[in-house]
Design an enzyme around this catalytic site. Sequence first.
Site, short mmCIF file in Angstrom:
data_model
loop_
_atom_site.label_atom_id
_atom_site.label_comp_id
_atom_site.label_asym_id
_atom_site.label_seq_id
_atom_site.Cartn_x
_atom_site.Cartn_y
_atom_site.Cartn_z
N SER A 63 -10.83 -1.04 -2.27
CA SER A 63 -10.21 -0.67 -3.66
C SER A 63 -9.21 -1.85 -4.29
O SER A 63 -9.05 -2.69 -3.33
CB SER A 63 -9.55 0.58 -3.23
OG SER A 63 -8.38 0.35 -2.34
N MET A 64 -8.83 -1.55 -5.41
CA MET A 64 -8.04 -2.63 -5.83
C MET A 64 -6.90 -2.96 -4.88
O MET A 64 -6.14 -2.01 -4.32
CB MET A 64 -7.67 -2.31 -7.16
CG MET A 64 -8.87 -2.29 -8.29
SD MET A 64 -8.37 -1.66 -9.99
CE MET A 64 -7.29 -2.85 -10.32
N SER A 66 -6.56 -4.21 -2.02
CA SER A 66 -6.96 -3.85 -0.66
C SER A 66 -6.91 -5.16 0.06
O SER A 66 -6.96 -5.10 1.43
CB SER A 66 -8.16 -2.95 -0.85
OG SER A 66 -9.23 -3.93 -0.92
N GLY A 67 -6.71 -6.32 -0.61
CA GLY A 67 -6.88 -7.64 0.00
C GLY A 67 -8.32 -8.25 0.11
O GLY A 67 -8.47 -9.29 0.80
N THR A 69 -10.00 -10.38 -1.94
CA THR A 69 -9.95 -11.81 -2.22
C THR A 69 -9.05 -12.75 -0.99
O THR A 69 -9.53 -13.83 -0.60
CB THR A 69 -9.24 -12.37 -3.58
OG1 THR A 69 -10.04 -11.51 -4.48
CG2 THR A 69 -9.04 -13.96 -3.72
N GLU A 136 -15.28 -11.71 -6.92
CA GLU A 136 -15.46 -10.81 -7.97
C GLU A 136 -17.00 -10.70 -8.29
O GLU A 136 -17.39 -10.82 -9.46
CB GLU A 136 -14.60 -11.35 -9.07
CG GLU A 136 -13.29 -11.47 -9.17
CD GLU A 136 -12.55 -10.00 -8.78
OE1 GLU A 136 -13.20 -8.98 -9.04
OE2 GLU A 136 -11.30 -9.94 -8.41
#
Length: 158
Positions: A63-64, A66-67, A69, A136
Amino acid sequence: MSREADLRILRLHGSPLKTLRGLLHGTEVALPKGFGAALESGGIGVMQPIPRDSGWIEVICGSMFSGKTQELIRRLRLAQIARQKVQVFKPALDDRFAADHIVSHDQVRAPSVPVSRARQILEQVKPSTRVVGIDEAQFFGDELVGVCQELADRGIRV
């Protein structure tokens, strides 16, 4: 439950096209028996042997915030420590933090090359590269699936 618990790593080897397309579109996918994939959760996972000089695809999903990257950067740095040639790519339209770096929300960064289309990655990967990082991925669409497969077929870890 923390967002970090939502982070999942999937290592794909073989012909992961259907699975990778499903992940890009956010749908749940079932891994075929004997597919050569391992799911790691919380640092615990079952790894299947991968033939020497064979490439593979690792998908970091979650999810956004969540680490994802940050995990990608960690893996790329480990590859560099192992003296593997690394190249990193990101969508050109993602310039939220920096145009020429991938950047995690806690400002951990790594140099990257912005590309407009996934196919440009194939054109820019150098022959000595052993590891390709792509941040991304959802911005590249289905074209990225074939690009990742081609890189893995060349023996590159993606």
